[in-house]
Design an enzyme around this catalytic site. Structure first.
Site, PDB file in Angstrom:
ATOM      1  N   ASP A  37       7.501 -46.874  29.017  1.00  0.00           N
ATOM      2  CA  ASP A  37       8.523 -47.853  29.387  1.00  0.00           C
ATOM      3  C   ASP A  37       9.268 -47.349  30.602  1.00  0.00           C
ATOM      4  OD1 ASP A  37      10.912 -49.667  29.370  1.00  0.00           O
ATOM      5  OD2 ASP A  37       9.949 -50.341  27.524  1.00  0.00           O
ATOM      6  N   TYR A 163       4.950 -66.579  35.394  1.00  0.00           N
ATOM      7  CA  TYR A 163       4.710 -65.996  34.070  1.00  0.00           C
ATOM      8  C   TYR A 163       3.500 -66.652  33.400  1.00  0.00           C
ATOM      9  CZ  TYR A 163       6.184 -64.109  29.488  1.00  0.00           C
ATOM     10  OH  TYR A 163       6.266 -63.447  28.278  1.00  0.00           O
ATOM     11  N   LYS A 167       0.047 -64.751  32.419  1.00  0.00           N
ATOM     12  CA  LYS A 167      -0.380 -64.681  31.030  1.00  0.00           C
ATOM     13  C   LYS A 167      -1.729 -65.366  30.811  1.00  0.00           C
ATOM     14  CE  LYS A 167       2.985 -62.301  29.239  1.00  0.00           C
ATOM     15  NZ  LYS A 167       2.726 -60.909  28.823  1.00  0.00           N
ATOM     16  N   THR A 197      13.453 -61.648  21.356  1.00  0.00           N
ATOM     17  CA  THR A 197      13.649 -60.390  22.066  1.00  0.00           C
ATOM     18  C   THR A 197      14.763 -60.559  23.098  1.00  0.00           C
ATOM     19  OG1 THR A 197      12.075 -60.947  23.811  1.00  0.00           O
ATOM     20  CG2 THR A 197      11.184 -59.937  21.805  1.00  0.00           C
TER      21      THR A 197
END
Length: 330
Positions: A37, A163, A167, A197
């Site tokens: 990360d 995005y 994806k 999230t």
């Protein structure tokens, strides 16, 4: 014994959210895990080592084995190095899970080039950088599991053209990898995960929830159907030897269950014994392709399964039910 005893793994974007839950679950199942990360903001800015370090400490406190990595998946060299860190530490890499991602949401007509490039770099190029490096070692080993996070946004999220494209590109990369590496005992699958999230927290709806309740959606989700940790059990299974025959599939993780999506399916065709004229296509369209072509599926398809008639569902064990498309090929 754990399902992944003796296995080694890299999880990108594992400092928070879905990636964190996956790293913890892989370790709990017996895998040694490199926790990657960069610690950036949702927009991909800055860096912070503490998220990766915190997950490593959590794994070690539970008796597992882990190392931190702070590299940027969008960088070809760093993406390769994080894979090599696994192999250097433990002699091989058995599992790659690519989760790392950022957001730069904008309608397509308002999107700047930099917003497009940044998202494609982390999601799609990041997938390539790590998959390329891992696949080379897995090919030599003649075994391995590659799992990459896609998104329901790939099905047509209107405010996320960058995005959605990234994806959808991940699905194409996974399909190509699955076909290329099957002969070597390597599988590649993708998951469209769901869960509350910090990405959900960043939306206007997330802010509204916080202002109304005093808690962010991600805080409220813990232990519920919206918990991002619900994705992890499927990942552990796909990473295991038990999933050796599961290859080139796209799954949707939603609530406490999982859906496998149909492969692209031809449904209608028009052809002639020579090149068709545009006027002919226009004249024949209604009787062939018809006027009922479905629009882009959109992002809410997973919730509609619960609206299917109860008779289509079958209880297979106490508290566990299954649904199957009952109408032949879609």
């Amino acid at each position: 014994m754990g399902m992944l005893d003796g296995k080694t793994a890299l999880v990108t974007g594992a400092g928070r959210g879905i990636g964190r839950g996956i790293a913890l679950a892989l370790a709990a199942a017996g895998a040694k895990v490199v926790v990657n990360d960069i610690g950036a903001s949702l927009a991909g800015e800055g860096g912070d080592r503490s998220p990766a370090d915190a997950v490593v400490r959590e794994i070690e406190a539970a008796g597992g084995v882990a190392e931190a990595n702070y590299g940027n998946v969008a960088d070809f060299v760093q993406g390769t190095e994080m894979v090599e860190q696994v192999a250097t530490a433990w002699g091989r890499i058995d599992v790659l899970v690519h989760v790392a991602g950022i957001l730069r949401d904008r309608m397509v007509f308002n999107m700047a080039e930099g917003e497009w490039d940044a998202v494609i770099a982390v999601h799609l190029k990041g997938a390539f950088n790590t998959v390329r490096a891992a696949s080379a070692r897995m090919r030599e080993q003649r075994s391995g599991r590659i799992i990459a996070m896609s998104s329901v946004s790939a099905l047509g999220a209107p405010g996320q053209p960058n995005y959605a494209a990234a994806k959808n590109g991940i699905i194409g990369l996974v399909w190509s990898t699955a076909n290329a590496l099957a002969r070597y005992g390597v599988t590649a699958n993708s998951i469209m995960p769901s869960g509350a999230t910090r990405m959900i927290d960043s939306t206007p709806r997330g802010r509204e929830v916080f202002e109304t309740t005093g808690k962010w959606p991600s805080e409220q989700a813990v232990g519920t159907e919206r918990d991002p940790d619900n994705v992890a059990p499927l990942v552990v299974y796909l990473a295991s030897d038990a999933a050796a025959q599961v290859n080139g599939q796209v799954f949707h993780s939603f609530g406490y269950g999982y859906t496998v999506l149909a492969q692209p399916q031809a449904v209608r065709r028009l052809e002639g014994h020579r090149r068709l004229k545009p006027e002919e296509i226009a004249r024949l369209w209604a009787d062939t392709f018809g006027g009922d072509l479905k629009p882009a599926i959109g992002t809410a398809f997973g919730r509609t399964l619960n609206e299917r008639p109860a008779a289509e569902w079958k209880e297979i064990e106490p508290g566990i039910r299954a649904w199957k498309w009952a109408y032949g090929e879609p």
